[in-house]
Design a protein around this motif. Sequence first.
Motif, short mmCIF file in Angstrom:
data_model
loop_
_atom_site.label_atom_id
_atom_site.label_comp_id
_atom_site.label_asym_id
_atom_site.label_seq_id
_atom_site.Cartn_x
_atom_site.Cartn_y
_atom_site.Cartn_z
N ARG A 136 -18.15 83.27 47.46
CA ARG A 136 -17.41 84.20 46.60
C ARG A 136 -15.93 83.86 46.53
NH1 ARG A 136 -19.07 89.39 49.76
NH2 ARG A 136 -18.45 87.88 51.34
N ASN A 137 -15.43 83.11 47.51
CA ASN A 137 -13.98 82.87 47.62
C ASN A 137 -13.64 81.45 47.14
OD1 ASN A 137 -11.44 82.16 48.61
ND2 ASN A 137 -11.61 83.56 50.34
N LYS A 166 -33.70 88.70 58.45
CA LYS A 166 -33.90 87.31 58.91
C LYS A 166 -35.38 87.03 59.21
CE LYS A 166 -29.63 85.69 58.76
NZ LYS A 166 -29.23 84.66 57.78
N TYR A 217 -30.31 93.53 59.94
CA TYR A 217 -30.10 92.07 59.93
C TYR A 217 -31.35 91.36 60.43
CZ TYR A 217 -27.82 87.61 61.26
OH TYR A 217 -27.47 86.28 61.41
N CYS A 221 -19.94 82.29 43.44
CA CYS A 221 -21.25 82.93 43.27
C CYS A 221 -21.47 83.97 44.35
CB CYS A 221 -22.34 81.85 43.37
SG CYS A 221 -24.01 82.48 43.33
N ASP A 222 -21.80 85.18 43.94
CA ASP A 222 -22.28 86.20 44.87
C ASP A 222 -23.80 86.10 44.85
OD1 ASP A 222 -23.24 88.47 46.11
OD2 ASP A 222 -21.60 89.74 45.39
N VAL A 223 -24.38 85.67 45.95
CA VAL A 223 -25.83 85.39 45.95
C VAL A 223 -26.69 86.64 45.79
CG1 VAL A 223 -25.59 83.27 47.31
CG2 VAL A 223 -26.07 85.44 48.48
N ASN A 226 -27.51 79.36 53.07
CA ASN A 226 -26.75 79.67 54.29
C ASN A 226 -25.97 80.98 54.19
OD1 ASN A 226 -24.98 78.91 56.78
ND2 ASN A 226 -23.52 79.15 55.10
N PRO A 280 -30.14 79.53 64.23
CA PRO A 280 -29.11 79.41 65.26
C PRO A 280 -29.09 80.62 66.19
CG PRO A 280 -28.19 79.18 63.02
CD PRO A 280 -29.57 79.74 62.90
N LEU A 309 -18.07 84.82 61.66
CA LEU A 309 -19.05 85.91 61.73
C LEU A 309 -19.19 86.39 63.18
CD1 LEU A 309 -22.46 86.05 59.94
CD2 LEU A 309 -22.43 86.26 62.40
N THR A 368 -18.28 80.99 65.06
CA THR A 368 -17.78 81.08 63.68
C THR A 368 -17.05 82.41 63.49
OG1 THR A 368 -19.66 82.29 62.77
CG2 THR A 368 -19.87 79.89 62.82
N GLN A 391 -24.52 87.65 56.11
CA GLN A 391 -23.61 88.59 56.77
C GLN A 391 -24.40 89.33 57.84
OE1 GLN A 391 -21.72 91.24 53.91
NE2 GLN A 391 -21.55 89.57 52.43
N ILE A 446 -20.71 77.80 59.51
CA ILE A 446 -21.87 76.91 59.55
C ILE A 446 -22.05 76.20 58.20
CG2 ILE A 446 -24.39 76.90 59.72
CD1 ILE A 446 -24.10 79.18 61.83
N ALA A 504 -31.77 80.95 58.88
CA ALA A 504 -32.19 82.27 59.36
C ALA A 504 -31.36 82.58 60.60
CB ALA A 504 -33.68 82.27 59.64
N GLY A 562 -22.44 79.75 50.75
CA GLY A 562 -21.58 80.15 51.87
C GLY A 562 -20.94 78.93 52.51
N THR A 619 -23.32 81.47 67.45
CA THR A 619 -22.61 80.24 67.06
C THR A 619 -21.15 80.56 66.81
OG1 THR A 619 -24.66 79.46 66.04
CG2 THR A 619 -22.65 78.33 65.39
P1 NDP Z 1 -19.28 83.13 58.27
O1 NDP Z 1 -18.95 84.56 58.12
O2 NDP Z 1 -18.34 82.21 58.95
O3 NDP Z 1 -19.65 82.52 56.85
C1 NDP Z 1 -20.53 83.19 55.99
C2 NDP Z 1 -20.50 82.52 54.65
O4 NDP Z 1 -21.36 83.24 53.75
C3 NDP Z 1 -19.12 82.51 54.05
O5 NDP Z 1 -18.88 81.24 53.50
C4 NDP Z 1 -19.20 83.58 52.97
O6 NDP Z 1 -18.35 83.20 51.90
C5 NDP Z 1 -20.66 83.51 52.57
N1 NDP Z 1 -21.12 84.75 51.96
C6 NDP Z 1 -21.18 85.98 52.53
N2 NDP Z 1 -21.65 86.87 51.64
C7 NDP Z 1 -21.89 86.18 50.49
C8 NDP Z 1 -22.38 86.54 49.22
N3 NDP Z 1 -22.73 87.80 48.92
N4 NDP Z 1 -22.51 85.59 48.28
C9 NDP Z 1 -22.15 84.31 48.56
N5 NDP Z 1 -21.69 83.91 49.73
C10 NDP Z 1 -21.55 84.84 50.70
O7 NDP Z 1 -20.70 83.10 59.01
P2 NDP Z 1 -21.55 81.94 59.73
O8 NDP Z 1 -21.09 80.60 59.30
O9 NDP Z 1 -21.62 82.28 61.14
O10 NDP Z 1 -22.99 82.26 59.09
C11 NDP Z 1 -23.70 81.39 58.23
C12 NDP Z 1 -25.17 81.74 58.31
O11 NDP Z 1 -25.62 81.54 59.65
C13 NDP Z 1 -25.47 83.20 57.97
O12 NDP Z 1 -26.66 83.26 57.21
C14 NDP Z 1 -25.68 83.84 59.34
O13 NDP Z 1 -26.52 84.96 59.28
C15 NDP Z 1 -26.32 82.69 60.10
N6 NDP Z 1 -26.22 82.80 61.55
C16 NDP Z 1 -24.99 82.85 62.18
C17 NDP Z 1 -24.95 82.98 63.56
C18 NDP Z 1 -23.65 83.06 64.32
O14 NDP Z 1 -23.68 83.42 65.51
N7 NDP Z 1 -22.52 82.72 63.73
C19 NDP Z 1 -26.19 83.05 64.37
C20 NDP Z 1 -27.39 82.98 63.58
C21 NDP Z 1 -27.39 82.87 62.23
P3 NDP Z 1 -17.53 84.24 50.99
O15 NDP Z 1 -17.07 85.35 51.88
O16 NDP Z 1 -16.46 83.42 50.38
O17 NDP Z 1 -18.50 84.68 49.96
#
Ligand code: NDP
Length: 256
Positions: free
Chosen positions: A40-41, A158, A154, A61-63, A89, A184, A191, A189, A92, A20, A140, A15, A187
């Motif tokens: 994935r993108n 976590k 969710y 990669c789709d994890v 990291n 976190p 999301l 972002t 969703q 983050i 987490a 991700g 945050t």
């Molecule tokens: P974003 O939505 O900004 O980024 C999420 C990232 O995860 C993207 O790069 C996305 O890339 C990738 N991703 C999502 N699904 C998949 C998948 N199936 N396979 C591979 N990659 C995937 O979110 P954040 O940066 O906010 O979140 C990052 C982490 O931090 C997450 O685990 C989230 O739960 C955690 N978190 C975030 C908080 C917040 O408030 N923002 C608070 C606490 C935790 P792509 O779509 O290209 O696949």
Amino acid sequence: MNTQSLAGKHAVVTGAGRGIGAAIAAALAQAGARLTLMGRNRAQLEAQAGKLATEVHVETCDVTDPENVQRAFGGAACALGDVSILVNNAGQAESQPFTKTDLGLWERMLAVNLTGTFLCTQAALPGMLGAGWGRIVNIASTAGLKGYPYVSAYCAAKHGVIGLTRSLALELARKNITVNAVCPGYTQTGLLEASLAQIAQKTGRSTEEARAELTRANPQGRLVEPQEVAQAVLWLCLPESAAINGQAIAIAGGEV
Ligand code: NDP
């Protein structure tokens, strides 16, 4: 800190294209690590790779997909060698009241947040065991440490990530590999923006009212910045952090 403390290490961040994950990739690159960015993108990953002043490889990669994960980690190892640092990291967050949480939502949250962490760790670990050194950091959430309403799937996922972290940390304690979780709070972002839009749509409040409510959850009265999460991850990855193991560290201004 020696500014090249991670020179020679190959770090995979899932991700890593935005939010983050992108901040974590930048912090590890600044410390001298070589990076594989996964997500994935591809276009987003490549744009991010272009900003890093280190050797960078990109794998789509789709994890949640075991075959995808095997292929991506195989490609990463061919390009930059065995993985020494893994940051799980990718994640969703979908919200619904529990009574509207159907099996599909439940399974999506477990798949990306928990099973993805399991699959990527299984793929990276043999290389770390072979090298006799490794760092695994799972992103987490404070939702892994306490409950929040309307995000039970969710939260369950976590909490699972933290259980996996604590258990694996003990299993690997004598292998020179540490396993920790970073948790976190809210945050700034994409999301979070999506969550605010969802709250606004479901409650009829404005996005700014929703933002103010989430901000109040943090005793510092602000949102966390992705770079603040990234600095904690970097610290856990340093050679000097070898005694920190099995921890779940909140980056949340005192919320937990
Ligand atoms: P974003 O939505 O900004 O980024 C999420 C990232 O995860 C993207 O790069 C996305 O890339 C990738 N991703 C999502 N699904 C998949 C998948 N199936 N396979 C591979 N990659 C995937 O979110 P954040 O940066 O906010 O979140 C990052 C982490 O931090 C997450 O685990 C989230 O739960 C955690 N978190 C975030 C908080 C917040 O408030 N923002 C608070 C606490 C935790 P792509 O779509 O290209 O696949």
